[in-house]
Design an enzyme around this catalytic site. Structure first.
Site, PDB file in Angstrom:
ATOM      1  N   ASP A   1      -6.932  -1.305  -4.810  1.00 21.88           N
ATOM      2  CA  ASP A   1      -7.987  -0.889  -3.877  1.00 21.88           C
ATOM      3  C   ASP A   1      -8.834   0.224  -4.488  1.00 21.88           C
ATOM      4  O   ASP A   1     -10.065   0.212  -4.388  1.00 21.88           O
ATOM      5  CB  ASP A   1      -7.365  -0.379  -2.568  1.00 21.88           C
TER       6      ASP A   1
ATOM      7  N   ASP B   1       0.863  -1.183   0.000  1.00 21.59           N
ATOM      8  CA  ASP B   1       0.000   0.000   0.000  1.00 21.59           C
ATOM      9  C   ASP B   1       0.896   1.229   0.000  1.00 21.59           C
ATOM     10  O   ASP B   1       1.704   1.408   0.917  1.00 21.59           O
ATOM     11  CB  ASP B   1      -0.911   0.012   1.233  1.00 21.59           C
TER      12      ASP B   1
END
Length: 217
Positions: A160, A144
């Site tokens: 995402d 991330d």
């Protein structure tokens, strides 16, 4: 040959498979770039793109999306397997739906579903191939790197983002379609009532004429 090529190209772009492939490639490449530069990014505390708003950060998330959950080396394997199974079930389900309903599925829905497939596969690939040896961490996980540190405390990635954007677009699309259908039905209702009344009147007039004819006989 040219006609066949044109046909397949038209089908390919109309199917929005290209969108899913593009999202997946961008997601994978962006993560590889971040991993390759993780030492520099970590040493700088993140690369600021917009002050107090957006930066590139390096976070390995072994649990859920958007960096939610605590990285725990003791439980990450179970989470990793569970996530992969659930994501693959969703992908297979969407593909099965598209195969069965392809001709009846609108372009917007196809585009959104392709984005969801790409997002799910992007994070599954991380969990399978981003090993502790590759990442230099005690656990596998998803990279991330998008960090809206001024307004949002969780990091996320392109995969995402694709899933969330697609879900929002699907919801908005279904609401708009439902509103349009409701307005059309409401608009056509007086017309249908009028036509129904005209049919009743016509039947009444016909019965009246038949009665008069019988009376004259």
């Amino acid at each position: 040959m040219k006609e066949k090529l044109k046909f397949y190209l038209k089908w390919f772009f109309g199917s929005f498979i290209w969108l899913g492939v593009l999202v997946l490639i961008i997601d994978l490449v962006s993560k590889l770039v971040v991993v390759a530069n993780k030492d520099y990014i970590t040493s700088q505390g993140g690369v600021v793109l917009i002050n107090n708003f957006l930066r590139i950060n390096y976070v390995i998330n072994s649990n859920f999306v958007f960096g939610i959950g605590k990285n725990n080396p003791d439980s990450y394997q179970a989470t990793r397997i569970a996530f992969c199974v659930v994501a693959l079930v969703i992908v297979v389900g969407i593909i099965f739906y598209l195969v069965k309903k392809w001709g009846k599925t609108g372009k917007m829905i196809k585009a959104c579903l392709m984005m969801i497939i790409a997002g799910a596969l992007g994070n599954v690939i991380d969990r399978v191939f981003y090993t502790p040896q590759f990442l230099g961490n005690p656990y596998n996980g998803v990279v991330d790197w998008i960090d809206f540190y001024g307004v949002w405390k969780f990091n996320f990635n392109i995969a995402d983002s694709a899933v969330v954007i697609a879900a929002i677009l699907l919801i908005v699309y279904m609401i708009v379609v439902d509103i349009i259908a409701y307005r059309k039905d409401t608009k056509d209702k007086p017309k249908k009532v009028k036509e129904s009344n005209e049919k009743v009147l016509s039947k009444t007039e016909r019965e009246k004429n038949e009665f008069i004819e019988k009376k004259d006989d």
